[in-house]
Design a protein around this motif. Structure first.
Motif, short mmCIF file in Angstrom:
data_model
loop_
_atom_site.label_atom_id
_atom_site.label_comp_id
_atom_site.label_asym_id
_atom_site.label_seq_id
_atom_site.Cartn_x
_atom_site.Cartn_y
_atom_site.Cartn_z
N ILE A 31 0.85 -1.18 0.00
CA ILE A 31 0.00 0.00 0.00
C ILE A 31 0.88 1.23 0.00
CG2 ILE A 31 -1.96 -1.08 1.18
CD1 ILE A 31 -1.05 0.36 3.75
N GLY A 32 0.33 2.33 -0.42
CA GLY A 32 1.00 3.62 -0.37
C GLY A 32 0.09 4.62 0.31
N VAL A 33 0.66 5.48 1.13
CA VAL A 33 -0.11 6.47 1.86
C VAL A 33 0.61 7.81 1.75
CG1 VAL A 33 -1.11 7.09 4.09
CG2 VAL A 33 -0.80 4.69 3.51
N ARG A 34 -0.13 8.88 1.46
CA ARG A 34 0.44 10.21 1.36
C ARG A 34 0.30 10.94 2.70
NH1 ARG A 34 1.48 11.51 -3.92
NH2 ARG A 34 0.33 10.34 -5.47
N ASP A 35 1.20 11.88 2.93
CA ASP A 35 1.17 12.69 4.14
C ASP A 35 1.36 14.14 3.71
OD1 ASP A 35 1.28 12.49 7.21
OD2 ASP A 35 3.00 13.77 6.78
N PRO A 36 0.65 15.08 4.33
CA PRO A 36 0.77 16.48 3.91
C PRO A 36 2.14 17.08 4.26
CG PRO A 36 -0.55 16.33 5.89
CD PRO A 36 -0.27 14.92 5.45
N ARG A 37 2.47 18.15 3.59
CA ARG A 37 3.68 18.90 3.94
C ARG A 37 3.34 19.69 5.19
NH1 ARG A 37 7.79 21.68 -0.02
NH2 ARG A 37 9.32 22.25 1.55
N ASP A 38 3.84 19.23 6.33
CA ASP A 38 3.45 19.88 7.57
C ASP A 38 4.61 20.26 8.48
OD1 ASP A 38 3.91 17.19 8.01
OD2 ASP A 38 1.97 16.78 8.90
N THR A 39 5.83 20.06 8.03
CA THR A 39 6.97 20.62 8.75
C THR A 39 7.92 21.22 7.72
OG1 THR A 39 8.36 18.64 8.69
CG2 THR A 39 6.86 18.83 10.55
N SER A 40 8.70 22.17 8.14
CA SER A 40 9.64 22.81 7.22
C SER A 40 11.00 22.14 7.27
CB SER A 40 9.78 24.30 7.56
OG SER A 40 10.27 24.44 8.88
N HIS A 41 11.13 21.14 8.09
CA HIS A 41 12.41 20.46 8.27
C HIS A 41 12.67 19.49 7.14
CE1 HIS A 41 15.44 17.85 10.13
NE2 HIS A 41 15.75 18.93 10.79
N GLY A 42 13.92 19.17 6.89
CA GLY A 42 14.30 18.26 5.82
C GLY A 42 13.75 16.86 5.94
N SER A 43 13.30 16.46 7.11
CA SER A 43 12.77 15.10 7.25
C SER A 43 11.26 15.06 7.07
CB SER A 43 13.15 14.53 8.62
OG SER A 43 12.60 15.32 9.65
N ASP A 44 10.63 16.15 6.63
CA ASP A 44 9.18 16.18 6.44
C ASP A 44 8.72 14.94 5.68
OD1 ASP A 44 6.52 17.05 6.37
OD2 ASP A 44 6.84 18.13 4.49
#
Length: 185
Positions: A31-44
């Protein structure tokens, strides 16, 4: 970033399950799951792909701007639930995403660091691809106890430019939420 999925219906179902907290079985081997851009850090964390094969469980996380610099403090934790009869995770893979760090597969009885136990015997590896902004974690099914199905919860974190890490955490979905169950193919 995008993740490879067997179908857009599976992705939509996965996102819906994370949103409402359901844990219905998936009828696929990945399966694949998306996550929103919610941190400005490089590990977002942007997406996660879970592939439960005959020999290995492979979890690939996709990020925005992974950084080699140790000052980033980028790290990730993948919790693996192998037992539908036990509420929490049984295994955790934890490691840094910057150059010069390490990783380890451990037994666990929960989500907190205090729950982490002894190292797991078996084959596993973690590789970071800075050009593709992704981290690939492979765990042998033997190391996981040869489960017929698994689900994962993913947490990433990092250090702010001022050196603090408080609050710079990104979970896949809600904190401590699981993907759908993924059957072995």
């Amino acid at each position: 970033m995008t993740s490879t999925t067997p179908s857009s219906a599976v992705t939509a179902l996965s996102v819906a399950a994370l949103t409402v907290g359901l844990a219905a079985p998936a009828s696929a081997d990945s399966i694949g799951v998306r996550d929103p851009r919610d941190t400005s850090h490089g590990s977002d964390l942007r997406a996660v792909h879970v592939e439960h094969g005959d020999r290995d469980l492979v979890v690939t996380t996709h990020h925005t701007n992974l950084r080699r610099d140790p000052a980033s403090g980028s790290a990730g934790t993948v919790y693996v639930d192998t037992d539908p009869g036990d509420r929490g995770p049984e295994i955790v893979l934890v490691g840094g995403y910057f150059v010069g760090t390490d990783y380890q597969l451990l037994h666990t009885e929960g989500f907190g660091r205090r729950s982490w136990g002894t190292p797991v015997d078996g084959s596993y590896e973690m590789t970071v691809d800075y050009a593709k902004d992704q981290v690939r974690m492979r765990m042998s099914r033997a190391a996981l106890g040869r489960p017929d199905r698994v689900r994962v919860a993913v947490r990433v974190s990092g250090t702010r430019s001022d050196g603090t890490s408080s609050g710079l955490v990104d979970w896949l979905g809600e904190p401590r939420s699981w993907t759908l169950w993924v059957d072995r193919d």
